[in-house]
Scaffold this active site. Structure first.
Site, PDB file in Angstrom:
ATOM      1  N   GLY A  99       0.603  -1.290   0.170  1.00  0.00           N
ATOM      2  CA  GLY A  99       0.189  -0.027   0.072  1.00  0.00           C
ATOM      3  C   GLY A  99       0.860   1.135   0.071  1.00  0.00           C
ATOM      4  O   GLY A  99       0.593   2.036  -0.616  1.00  0.00           O
ATOM      5  N   ASN A 154      -8.593   3.633   8.487  1.00  0.00           N
ATOM      6  CA  ASN A 154      -7.607   2.624   8.985  1.00  0.00           C
ATOM      7  C   ASN A 154      -7.933   2.626  10.553  1.00  0.00           C
ATOM      8  O   ASN A 154      -7.791   1.627  11.144  1.00  0.00           O
ATOM      9  CB  ASN A 154      -6.245   2.644   8.703  1.00  0.00           C
ATOM     10  CG  ASN A 154      -5.544   3.999   8.744  1.00  0.00           C
ATOM     11  OD1 ASN A 154      -6.338   5.040   7.930  1.00  0.00           O
ATOM     12  ND2 ASN A 154      -4.575   4.216   9.332  1.00  0.00           N
ATOM     13  N   GLN A 189      -7.922  -0.630   3.348  1.00  0.00           N
ATOM     14  CA  GLN A 189      -8.648  -1.390   4.528  1.00  0.00           C
ATOM     15  C   GLN A 189     -10.040  -1.811   4.092  1.00  0.00           C
ATOM     16  O   GLN A 189     -10.854  -2.645   4.507  1.00  0.00           O
ATOM     17  CB  GLN A 189      -8.816  -0.293   5.475  1.00  0.00           C
ATOM     18  CG  GLN A 189      -7.548  -0.035   6.165  1.00  0.00           C
ATOM     19  CD  GLN A 189      -7.175  -0.891   7.351  1.00  0.00           C
ATOM     20  OE1 GLN A 189      -7.693  -1.738   7.859  1.00  0.00           O
ATOM     21  NE2 GLN A 189      -5.862  -0.679   7.635  1.00  0.00           N
ATOM     22  N   THR A 208      12.441  -7.268 -10.468  1.00  0.00           N
ATOM     23  CA  THR A 208      12.093  -8.816 -10.413  1.00  0.00           C
ATOM     24  C   THR A 208      10.758  -9.066  -9.789  1.00  0.00           C
ATOM     25  O   THR A 208      10.847  -8.828  -8.434  1.00  0.00           O
ATOM     26  CB  THR A 208      13.100  -9.835 -10.143  1.00  0.00           C
ATOM     27  OG1 THR A 208      14.279  -9.600 -11.086  1.00  0.00           O
ATOM     28  CG2 THR A 208      12.885 -11.159 -10.365  1.00  0.00           C
ATOM     29  N   CYS A 229       0.494   1.483  11.596  1.00  0.00           N
ATOM     30  CA  CYS A 229       1.480   1.976  10.685  1.00  0.00           C
ATOM     31  C   CYS A 229       1.920   3.725  11.230  1.00  0.00           C
ATOM     32  O   CYS A 229       2.767   4.122  10.264  1.00  0.00           O
ATOM     33  CB  CYS A 229       0.936   2.069   9.315  1.00  0.00           C
ATOM     34  SG  CYS A 229       0.424   0.605   8.955  1.00  0.00           S
TER      35      CYS A 229
HETATM   36  C1  LIG Z   1      -5.358   2.503   4.735  1.00  0.00           C
HETATM   37  C2  LIG Z   1      -3.739   2.052   4.554  1.00  0.00           C
HETATM   38  N1  LIG Z   1      -3.173   2.541   3.501  1.00  0.00           N
HETATM   39  C3  LIG Z   1      -1.935   2.149   3.332  1.00  0.00           C
HETATM   40  C4  LIG Z   1      -1.346   1.314   4.060  1.00  0.00           C
HETATM   41  C5  LIG Z   1       0.291   0.816   3.840  1.00  0.00           C
HETATM   42  O1  LIG Z   1       0.180  -0.545   3.389  1.00  0.00           O
HETATM   43  P1  LIG Z   1       1.563  -1.176   3.355  1.00  0.00           P
HETATM   44  O2  LIG Z   1       1.654  -1.844   4.715  1.00  0.00           O
HETATM   45  O3  LIG Z   1       1.331  -2.441   2.349  1.00  0.00           O
HETATM   46  O4  LIG Z   1       2.771  -0.780   2.802  1.00  0.00           O
HETATM   47  C6  LIG Z   1      -2.126   0.837   5.393  1.00  0.00           C
HETATM   48  C7  LIG Z   1      -1.411  -0.146   6.285  1.00  0.00           C
HETATM   49  O5  LIG Z   1      -1.451  -0.265   7.341  1.00  0.00           O
HETATM   50  C8  LIG Z   1      -3.278   1.234   5.356  1.00  0.00           C
HETATM   51  O6  LIG Z   1      -3.902   0.623   6.674  1.00  0.00           O
END
Ligand SMILES: Cc1ncc(COP(=O)(O)O)c(C=O)c1O
Length: 381
Positions: A71, A154, A182, A240, A328
């Site tokens: 993401g 999220n 999400q 790759t 995150c």
């Molecule tokens: C809404 C949203 N976007 C982006 C991400 C980031 O994704 P990734 O962990 O695959 O980099 C998250 C992960 O927590 C998320 O909840």
């Protein structure tokens, strides 16, 4: 002590069936998908099937799917890639519209783009986390090249109405990107019917492996690549391909169709009702809903009338895995910008816990978790 995992918004257990389909791509079919010998051809075929499967899960064409590392990369690719394309074209368009409730990877990409000459408008949201279509309309200007709004939030689970917001963008002639990490497999998504032009997806929120994701681009949408390399991913993302991971992602997409959304909504509402009734002074963050169209079917976020840090510690000690805000964005923020955006005080935001369930969550575990929550609040209080 049995662990009760209620942090599926941060990451999910890899479905054992997903693990199974990935295995051969580590053990036998480990070739490079660009090689011309049998091992490479097999890997290439697996990649084609994975792309088809991911595309199908959102009603898209395979050519629109660019595989990424997740993401974060997809969101970076969308916003930076579109901006750099505008710069290349010399269009003079340099304005992005986003919101105050985006994931950190959108916020920080926007902040960086501001240092590169971009102007960014961060839209307010209402007390449930919804973006106003009227307000969106009022901030789009001739220099705006993209609107980026998170689909399912999220932290507080608010699901935006992409139809309404996307129509505003269409009428204004502006591209519309949504971060659907999400909401993917938890809210029906069909890009054939939605007025959306770019969509971010990832695998580890849907019981697939970590480090895999995709950016979907509607036909005709042009971006400048973030990663230059050997022409992989239609020249849009060098490197790759992670064949095993992508095979797992594709299987997770297929199996995501097995999510029993009504069952998840029932469990989510049961948890919310029980906790709010038994813990006086607790309140729900984000909207109430019955059909999963306003709030993610797996998301619960509650402000408790006690110290959130201590409460989280007690829950953890009793084996209940939850999160304060988004995993995150636990990078030193003591107060969630998202809870702040919906009008929570600093104290309320600090005392909020997110519980996120999945199709693997069992009712009996939810009952144990509720008892632990109630007892822990008493202990902290
Ligand atoms: C809404 C949203 N976007 C982006 C991400 C980031 O994704 P990734 O962990 O695959 O980099 C998250 C992960 O927590 C998320 O909840």
């Amino acid at each position: 002590m049995k662990k009760i995992y209620l942090d599926n918004g941060a990451s999910t257990m890899v479905d054992p069936k997903v693990c199974k389909v990935m295995e051969p791509y580590f053990e036998d079919c480990y070739g490079n998908a660009s090689s011309s010998h049998e091992c490479g051809v097999d890997a290439h075929r697996a990649l084609l099937l994975a792309r088809e499967s991911v595309a199908r899960s959102i009603g898209a064409r395979e050519e629109g799917i660019v595989f990424t590392s997740g993401g974060t990369e997809s969101n970076n690719m969308a916003l930076k890639g579109l901006f750099w394309k505008e710069v290349e074209k010399g269009s003079g368009r340099n304005h992005i519209v986003t919101t105050k409730i985006e994931h950190a990877c959108i916020v920080n990409t926007c902040k960086w783009l501001e240092t590169q000459g971009c102007k960014v408008t961060y839209l307010d949201v209402d007390e449930e986390g919804f973006v106003s279509a009227e307000e969106l309309k009022s901030v789009i200007r001739p220099e705006t090249f993209v609107v980026s709004i998170i689909h399912g939030n999220n932290e507080i689970g608010t699901v935006q109405d992409l139809d309404v917001l996307g129509k505003v963008c269409r009428e204004a002639g502006v591209l519309f990107h949504t971060d659907a990490c999400q909401s993917f497999t938890k809210v029906p998504i069909n890009v054939r019917r939605l007025p959306v032009d770019l969509m971010t997806l990832n695998s580890h929120k849907i019981h697939g492996p970590k480090g895999v994701g995709a950016l979907w681009l509607r036909k005709g949408v042009e971006i400048t690549p973030l990663i230059h390399g050997g022409g992989h991913e239609m020249g849009l993302r060098g490197g790759t391909e992670n064949v095993a991971g992508l095979v797992g992602f594709a299987e997770a997409c297929k199996r995501g169709r097995k999510n029993k959304l009504k069952g998840l909504i029932r469990m989510r509402n049961y948890f919310i009702d029980e906790v709010l009734e038994r813990v006086s002074g607790s309140k729900l963050n984000g909207p109430r809903d019955e059909d999963g169209m306003k709030r993610l079917c797996n998301n619960i976020n509650i402000t408790f009338p006690v110290n959130g840090e201590m409460l989280g510690g007690y829950l953890n000690a009793d084996g209940v895995c939850t999160s304060k805000g988004s995993a995150c964005s636990n990078n030193g923020h003591s107060v969630s910008p998202i809870l702040k955006a919906i009008g929570r005080t600093e104290e309320d935001a600090a005392n909020s816990i997110r519980f996120t369930i999945s199709r693997f969550t069992e009712q009996k575990d939810l009952d144990i978790a509720i008892e632990v929550v109630v007892k822990s609040v008493e202990k902290v209080g």
